[in-house]
Design a protein around this motif. Sequence first.
Motif, PDB file in Angstrom:
ATOM      1  N   VAL A 118       0.830  -1.204   0.000  1.00 59.49           N
ATOM      2  CA  VAL A 118       0.000   0.000   0.000  1.00 59.49           C
ATOM      3  C   VAL A 118       0.866   1.257   0.000  1.00 59.49           C
ATOM      4  N   ALA A 119       2.082   1.134   0.501  1.00 63.95           N
ATOM      5  CA  ALA A 119       2.972   2.300   0.593  1.00 63.95           C
ATOM      6  C   ALA A 119       3.272   2.888  -0.780  1.00 63.95           C
ATOM      7  N   ARG A 120       3.350   2.028  -1.793  1.00 64.48           N
ATOM      8  CA  ARG A 120       3.637   2.537  -3.143  1.00 64.48           C
ATOM      9  C   ARG A 120       2.483   3.418  -3.620  1.00 64.48           C
ATOM     10  N   VAL A 121       1.280   2.983  -3.263  1.00 63.70           N
ATOM     11  CA  VAL A 121       0.099   3.761  -3.670  1.00 63.70           C
ATOM     12  C   VAL A 121       0.098   5.099  -2.925  1.00 63.70           C
ATOM     13  N   CYS A 122       0.436   5.042  -1.624  1.00 67.98           N
ATOM     14  CA  CYS A 122       0.502   6.283  -0.842  1.00 67.98           C
ATOM     15  C   CYS A 122       1.475   7.264  -1.492  1.00 67.98           C
ATOM     16  N   MET A 123       2.620   6.755  -1.883  1.00 68.20           N
ATOM     17  CA  MET A 123       3.643   7.648  -2.444  1.00 68.20           C
ATOM     18  C   MET A 123       3.230   8.186  -3.815  1.00 68.20           C
ATOM     19  N   ALA A 124       2.482   7.377  -4.567  1.00 64.20           N
ATOM     20  CA  ALA A 124       2.003   7.860  -5.869  1.00 64.20           C
ATOM     21  C   ALA A 124       1.073   9.061  -5.650  1.00 64.20           C
ATOM     22  N   ILE A 125       0.238   8.973  -4.623  1.00 63.36           N
ATOM     23  CA  ILE A 125      -0.674  10.097  -4.336  1.00 63.36           C
ATOM     24  C   ILE A 125       0.120  11.285  -3.780  1.00 63.36           C
ATOM     25  N   HIS A 126       1.124  10.962  -2.973  1.00 64.21           N
ATOM     26  CA  HIS A 126       1.954  12.040  -2.413  1.00 64.21           C
ATOM     27  C   HIS A 126       2.599  12.848  -3.533  1.00 64.21           C
ATOM     28  N   GLU A 127       3.056  12.123  -4.570  1.00 65.59           N
ATOM     29  CA  GLU A 127       3.718  12.810  -5.685  1.00 65.59           C
ATOM     30  C   GLU A 127       2.719  13.534  -6.579  1.00 65.59           C
ATOM     31  N   GLU A 128       1.529  12.981  -6.677  1.00 65.41           N
ATOM     32  CA  GLU A 128       0.519  13.577  -7.562  1.00 65.41           C
ATOM     33  C   GLU A 128      -0.839  13.532  -6.841  1.00 65.41           C
ATOM     34  N   PRO A 129      -1.138  14.571  -6.040  1.00 68.49           N
ATOM     35  CA  PRO A 129      -2.314  14.533  -5.164  1.00 68.49           C
ATOM     36  C   PRO A 129      -3.637  14.221  -5.880  1.00 68.49           C
ATOM     37  N   ASP A 130      -3.743  14.611  -7.159  1.00 71.55           N
ATOM     38  CA  ASP A 130      -4.967  14.333  -7.914  1.00 71.55           C
ATOM     39  C   ASP A 130      -5.297  12.849  -7.984  1.00 71.55           C
ATOM     40  N   LEU A 135      -7.347   6.615  -6.790  1.00 68.96           N
ATOM     41  CA  LEU A 135      -6.825   5.517  -5.963  1.00 68.96           C
ATOM     42  C   LEU A 135      -7.426   5.449  -4.551  1.00 68.96           C
ATOM     43  N   THR A 136      -8.403   6.318  -4.254  1.00 62.20           N
ATOM     44  CA  THR A 136      -9.064   6.238  -2.933  1.00 62.20           C
ATOM     45  C   THR A 136     -10.577   6.384  -3.120  1.00 62.20           C
TER      46      THR A 136
END
Length: 473
Positions: A118-130, A135-136
């Motif tokens: 799940v951390a990879r998904v978190c970081m993808a959102i962190h890099e691109e908040p949109d 993804l949520t």
Amino acid sequence: MGNTRLGGKSIILRLEIQTDMINFGQVASVIFAAGGDIVAIDVIQTSRNMTVRDLTITVTDSVDIGIITEAVKNMEGVRLINISDRTFLLHLGGKIETQPKTPIQNRDDLSRVYTPDVARVCMAIHEEPDKAYSLTVKRNTVAVVSDGSAVLGLGNIGPYAAMPVMEGKSMLFKQFGGVDSFPICLNTQDTEEIIAAVKAIAPAFGGINLEDISSPRCFEIEERLRKELDIPVFHDDQHGTAVVLYAALINALKLVGKSIGSIKVVVCGIGAAGIACSKILLSAGVKNIIGVDKMGAIAAGNQYENRMLQWYAEHTNPERVQGTLREVIHGADVFIGVSAGGILSREDVGHMADQPIVFAMANPVPEIRPEEIEDIAAVIATGRSDYPNQINNVLCFPGIFRGALDCRASEINEEMKLAAAEAIASAISEEELNPLYIIPSVFNQQVVKAIRDKVVQAAIRSGVARRIPREYR
Ligand SMILES: NC(=O)c1ccc[n+]([C@@H]2O[C@H](COP(=O)([O-])OP(=O)(O)OC[C@H]3O[C@@H](n4cnc5c(N)ncnc54)[C@H](O)[C@@H]3O)[C@@H](O)[C@H]2O)c1
Ligand SMILES: O=C(O)C[C@H](O)C(=O)O
Ligand SMILES: [Mg+2]
């Protein structure tokens, strides 16, 4: 339950009947004489001289359930084992729950939906908040937020007591609009604290539906949140109500052959719903609206501390009529009640213009009961589902949010509201239109889709859509 005076409800009485002392027909006639209608009978247990039965009994509003239970208790050979109220049974443990979309069946699933993957998904959102939208749950989820200060027409009953209504709204969002939502009742009625709380929870949501927050605080809360958040914020009691009311009025006027520019409208209850209904009617071209609240007609020249009432006085009541509801209702073509139960009389309706339209929308008890005026009013509507013509914001909020979420609208604007009203009104064809059918049922499956489509188109036209659904690309 202290108060046994329920409205048009049904109860289940579990009775032990000594069949050698009394027969079932006698029991049924006592219940009938006390005002109960037995609609179902379940045999729970039976022996030679005794039977236990569950009787499902419906009663009308005017019937005191206490009289029925007393009559049952006074019968020789009958023991009242239990009373259950079907409405309360439906609320046991709350009305909604969350469900995972996929089962977690093994360690591999676990590591994907949860740590470590799940951390990879978190970081993808962190890099691109949109990406929060893709993804949520944000994409399809609305917060139903209340402070419990104006719950239906029950008043300021607080956040715990408001929950059943908000859970109900969540059920309706899902069933009718496919929109997920959480009921959130805040333990504060402070404007700044509510604004701060809603802003703080906003990341999880694609929209905010404010509900049952009393006026005038509701206006500032909505205005500020609309400015400070980039997702739609919609006070349902204002705009949802106004949209459905306008749709119903378009159709009712067709029936009585009056034009929107020529009618005199009395709006009773100048709170959240009353002000929003009046605003939509003003923009639709109604010229003569008189608002009445507890202090009488709102008129320019009077001084109001509440800035919304001051605004209202300056934009309505062109003849500056003063007086009580009883006085200003004379000659009115349309009555719109968004105030409190039972405050309009048959005599008042008798003083309205020819073919009066009466929309008594207070919940759960309307300003006047339809049966009191069905012979003198041309069109009658209430906010309830147990009479014809239900003018209730449930016809609007699932569809308008469906549309707003589908095009990722940054707000729900006037164009989108008018589009929703027109979609609701046009769900009834000229052939179908009649005094008992001016507004479609919430179970009419075409309505939500029609609202959604019109709302998406209006959002695109007015430049607030941040995503163009495939069918419009
Ligand atoms: N049918 C619907 O879809 C719908 C939607 C929203 C509200 N409502 C109903 O409308 C009513 C008001 O809701 P709201 O959210 O606007 O609440 P609100 O608290 O913002 O406003 C209520 C207003 O009614 C006034 N009022 C109360 N008793 C009155 C009386 N006897 N005479 C004149 N004015 C009176 C209050 O002073 C207040 O200004 C409630 O009964 C609610 O259930 C119905
Ligand atoms: O909740 C309803 O039934 C409609 C409306 O939101 C109300 O407050 O009365
Ligand atoms: Mg409400």
